[in-house]
Enzyme design. Sequence first.
Site, PDB file in Angstrom:
ATOM      1  N   LYS A  51       7.987   4.828   6.570  1.00  0.00           N
ATOM      2  CA  LYS A  51       6.633   4.286   6.434  1.00  0.00           C
ATOM      3  C   LYS A  51       6.538   3.550   5.123  1.00  0.00           C
ATOM      4  O   LYS A  51       6.974   4.047   4.083  1.00  0.00           O
ATOM      5  CB  LYS A  51       5.617   5.458   6.456  1.00  0.00           C
ATOM      6  N   GLN A 108       8.151   4.376  -2.641  1.00  0.00           N
ATOM      7  CA  GLN A 108       7.378   4.799  -1.462  1.00  0.00           C
ATOM      8  C   GLN A 108       7.854   6.164  -0.954  1.00  0.00           C
ATOM      9  O   GLN A 108       7.051   6.988  -0.522  1.00  0.00           O
ATOM     10  CB  GLN A 108       7.551   3.748  -0.353  1.00  0.00           C
ATOM     11  N   LYS A 125      10.141  -0.110   2.986  1.00  0.00           N
ATOM     12  CA  LYS A 125       9.347  -1.250   2.535  1.00  0.00           C
ATOM     13  C   LYS A 125      10.052  -2.505   3.015  1.00  0.00           C
ATOM     14  O   LYS A 125      11.243  -2.474   3.345  1.00  0.00           O
ATOM     15  CB  LYS A 125       9.236  -1.251   1.006  1.00  0.00           C
ATOM     16  N   ASP A 157       0.765  -5.073   2.525  1.00  0.00           N
ATOM     17  CA  ASP A 157       0.972  -4.993   1.074  1.00  0.00           C
ATOM     18  C   ASP A 157       0.531  -6.364   0.559  1.00  0.00           C
ATOM     19  O   ASP A 157      -0.277  -7.045   1.233  1.00  0.00           O
ATOM     20  CB  ASP A 157       2.447  -4.687   0.739  1.00  0.00           C
ATOM     21  N   THR A 167      -6.732   2.300  -0.567  1.00  0.00           N
ATOM     22  CA  THR A 167      -5.948   2.363  -1.811  1.00  0.00           C
ATOM     23  C   THR A 167      -6.886   2.277  -3.015  1.00  0.00           C
ATOM     24  O   THR A 167      -6.750   3.034  -3.985  1.00  0.00           O
ATOM     25  CB  THR A 167      -4.883   1.249  -1.839  1.00  0.00           C
ATOM     26  N   SER A 193      -3.076   5.447   6.141  1.00  0.00           N
ATOM     27  CA  SER A 193      -2.223   4.961   7.236  1.00  0.00           C
ATOM     28  C   SER A 193      -1.735   6.135   8.081  1.00  0.00           C
ATOM     29  O   SER A 193      -1.665   6.044   9.310  1.00  0.00           O
ATOM     30  CB  SER A 193      -1.012   4.208   6.683  1.00  0.00           C
TER      31      SER A 193
HETATM   32  P1  NDP Z   1      -3.221  -8.550  -2.203  1.00  0.00           P
HETATM   33  O1  NDP Z   1      -2.299  -9.573  -1.687  1.00  0.00           O
HETATM   34  O2  NDP Z   1      -4.431  -8.208  -1.403  1.00  0.00           O
HETATM   35  O3  NDP Z   1      -3.696  -8.904  -3.673  1.00  0.00           O
HETATM   36  C1  NDP Z   1      -2.786  -9.076  -4.707  1.00  0.00           C
HETATM   37  C2  NDP Z   1      -3.538  -9.493  -5.955  1.00  0.00           C
HETATM   38  O4  NDP Z   1      -2.637  -9.474  -7.046  1.00  0.00           O
HETATM   39  C3  NDP Z   1      -4.064 -10.926  -5.860  1.00  0.00           C
HETATM   40  O5  NDP Z   1      -5.238 -11.029  -6.615  1.00  0.00           O
HETATM   41  C4  NDP Z   1      -2.920 -11.736  -6.473  1.00  0.00           C
HETATM   42  O6  NDP Z   1      -3.304 -12.984  -7.024  1.00  0.00           O
HETATM   43  C5  NDP Z   1      -2.494 -10.788  -7.584  1.00  0.00           C
HETATM   44  N1  NDP Z   1      -1.094 -11.042  -7.918  1.00  0.00           N
HETATM   45  C6  NDP Z   1      -0.029 -11.045  -7.063  1.00  0.00           C
HETATM   46  N2  NDP Z   1       1.088 -11.365  -7.710  1.00  0.00           N
HETATM   47  C7  NDP Z   1       0.735 -11.584  -8.985  1.00  0.00           C
HETATM   48  C8  NDP Z   1       1.439 -11.947 -10.147  1.00  0.00           C
HETATM   49  N3  NDP Z   1       2.758 -12.170 -10.106  1.00  0.00           N
HETATM   50  N4  NDP Z   1       0.740 -12.063 -11.309  1.00  0.00           N
HETATM   51  C9  NDP Z   1      -0.585 -11.826 -11.348  1.00  0.00           C
HETATM   52  N5  NDP Z   1      -1.327 -11.492 -10.271  1.00  0.00           N
HETATM   53  C10 NDP Z   1      -0.660 -11.373  -9.110  1.00  0.00           C
HETATM   54  O7  NDP Z   1      -2.317  -7.233  -2.427  1.00  0.00           O
HETATM   55  P2  NDP Z   1      -2.777  -5.723  -2.555  1.00  0.00           P
HETATM   56  O8  NDP Z   1      -4.089  -5.643  -3.239  1.00  0.00           O
HETATM   57  O9  NDP Z   1      -2.604  -5.098  -1.224  1.00  0.00           O
HETATM   58  O10 NDP Z   1      -1.627  -5.121  -3.485  1.00  0.00           O
HETATM   59  C11 NDP Z   1      -1.719  -5.095  -4.902  1.00  0.00           C
HETATM   60  C12 NDP Z   1      -0.755  -4.059  -5.467  1.00  0.00           C
HETATM   61  O11 NDP Z   1      -1.067  -2.770  -4.940  1.00  0.00           O
HETATM   62  C13 NDP Z   1       0.717  -4.297  -5.132  1.00  0.00           C
HETATM   63  O12 NDP Z   1       1.510  -3.831  -6.206  1.00  0.00           O
HETATM   64  C14 NDP Z   1       0.938  -3.386  -3.925  1.00  0.00           C
HETATM   65  O13 NDP Z   1       2.291  -3.022  -3.769  1.00  0.00           O
HETATM   66  C15 NDP Z   1       0.086  -2.190  -4.338  1.00  0.00           C
HETATM   67  N6  NDP Z   1      -0.320  -1.308  -3.254  1.00  0.00           N
HETATM   68  C16 NDP Z   1      -1.020  -1.803  -2.179  1.00  0.00           C
HETATM   69  C17 NDP Z   1      -1.416  -0.955  -1.179  1.00  0.00           C
HETATM   70  C18 NDP Z   1      -2.278  -1.409  -0.047  1.00  0.00           C
HETATM   71  O14 NDP Z   1      -2.732  -0.556   0.721  1.00  0.00           O
HETATM   72  N7  NDP Z   1      -2.573  -2.693   0.106  1.00  0.00           N
HETATM   73  C19 NDP Z   1      -1.032   0.466  -1.194  1.00  0.00           C
HETATM   74  C20 NDP Z   1      -0.393   0.901  -2.418  1.00  0.00           C
HETATM   75  C21 NDP Z   1      -0.029   0.012  -3.388  1.00  0.00           C
HETATM   76  P3  NDP Z   1      -2.976 -14.344  -6.217  1.00  0.00           P
HETATM   77  O15 NDP Z   1      -3.911 -14.333  -5.055  1.00  0.00           O
HETATM   78  O16 NDP Z   1      -3.242 -15.412  -7.202  1.00  0.00           O
HETATM   79  O17 NDP Z   1      -1.536 -14.250  -5.818  1.00  0.00           O
END
Ligand code: NDP
Length: 449
Positions: free
Chosen positions: A94, A115, A130, A170, A213, A381
């Site tokens: 997962k 994970q 992943k 993600d 999350t 999930s």
């Molecule tokens: P989204 O795609 O919904 O959002 C990602 C956000 O982070 C956007 O605002 C994006 O900006 C920004 N971002 C991405 N890459 C960069 C970078 N290199 N520098 C600065 N900002 C960046 O993703 P999530 O919110 O789902 O995920 C965010 C984090 O949380 C990740 O690390 C993910 O692995 C972790 N996570 C997510 C889970 C989930 O349920 N979704 C569960 C557990 C952890 P822009 O739009 O400009 O790219």
Amino acid sequence: MNMTAAQYLESALAVVKKQNPHQPEFVQAVTEVFTTIRPAVERHPEYFEHCILERLTEPERVAIFRIPWQDDRGRIRINRGYRVRFNSALGPYKGGLRFHPTVNLSISKFLAFEQTLKNALTNLPLGGAKGGSDFDPKGKSDNEVMRFCQSFSTEVYRFIGPSSDVPAGDIGVGVREVGYIFGQHKRITGEFEYALTGKDVKWGGSYVRKQATGYGLIYFLHEMLQENGRTLDGLRLSISGSGNVAIYAAEKAQELGATVVAMSDSTGYVYHPQGIRIELMKQLKEGERKRISAYADQCSEAEYHEGSSGIWAIPVDVALPCATQNEIDADSARKMADNGVICVAEGANMPTTNEAIDVLHDAGIMFGPGKAANAGGVATSALEMSQNSLRLQWSFAEVDARLKTIMQNIYWLCARTAEEYGQPGDLDTGANIAGFIKVADATIEQGLV
Ligand code: NDP
């Protein structure tokens, strides 16, 4: 054991470094875990006989595949896809799918390794995996995203399934992308099988998965603060990112009386001292998929600044990195310490470098590691999988209550384990040891696998 625990850890880490020379994120994640689990390895000499460190750092299977698709101009485009099935000691694989240009084998492996330990903390029957692709959904039309997802699904349908491997979203993969991947999976297999989570609530998704999350992070933060005699009420927060995790962390934090003064995306950050207007942020980021600068265009009290790392220099009480890996380096951590930040809790995976974690610890700043603090997404999930098996859908309130209990349990598991292993208050050590022991013991119990 014919070597000490420290020597065993050192030699196993040397092997990981040697065998994965071009995988800095993976090596970083393993190093971080190995620097904290020594007391557990000391207490369990059988881990050496059973080669546990070696087995837990080698993925069970890795798939790398070609994803051909056509853009709106009819041009053929090729991306690379990954699925890392890291460890199935505790249950079916997962873990989410990430679509972002930076996705490579190292990133996929670090995420799958993290994970595995995170899933162990939830106390739910989940292995760790992943994957994703270097495809960039930004700037693509809806049709292009659909064609890409269909091609991705045409490859991954072979190795996902409700009791083998169940991906979710993600970075870059939300309910839209999960829908397209699911639809293609259904066409190919001829089954309405629940091989993905993060589905829309109309066709097998769970209430609260979208919020899970972010909400879970705040439930975890609430426990951390309460244990230290504080509440969220009246605190000022900065939250990096403005995606799924960041938006719902901000929503729940404001609901509990905090003021979120800054949010970011990969181009810059907005500072809004009176408090981010979360509905406006949702409309711009979720609805219109705009850059975060649009928030300042529409809200005269807010300032926009180029460059996302500047967000960590804003004086706040609590900082929540919710964007991506390695976004807080040692310099940013020092700025936080100088500004009187009392707590950092990770919504993203590995957003704090190992050097920055040391700075936070030395400064006495409370630290909530991602594998515990952001486990609410995968936990919900798993609740989605339970509802799918039962062919039932629980209410928003019911799922939310379960999520809250799971996050409280994870907090207490980490806190108790840290104490038991002589590091009271060190949630990072607590999370790593608690997850590690569970996976290690299950591995031994299942024989030579
Ligand atoms: P989204 O795609 O919904 O959002 C990602 C956000 O982070 C956007 O605002 C994006 O900006 C920004 N971002 C991405 N890459 C960069 C970078 N290199 N520098 C600065 N900002 C960046 O993703 P999530 O919110 O789902 O995920 C965010 C984090 O949380 C990740 O690390 C993910 O692995 C972790 N996570 C997510 C889970 C989930 O349920 N979704 C569960 C557990 C952890 P822009 O739009 O400009 O790219």
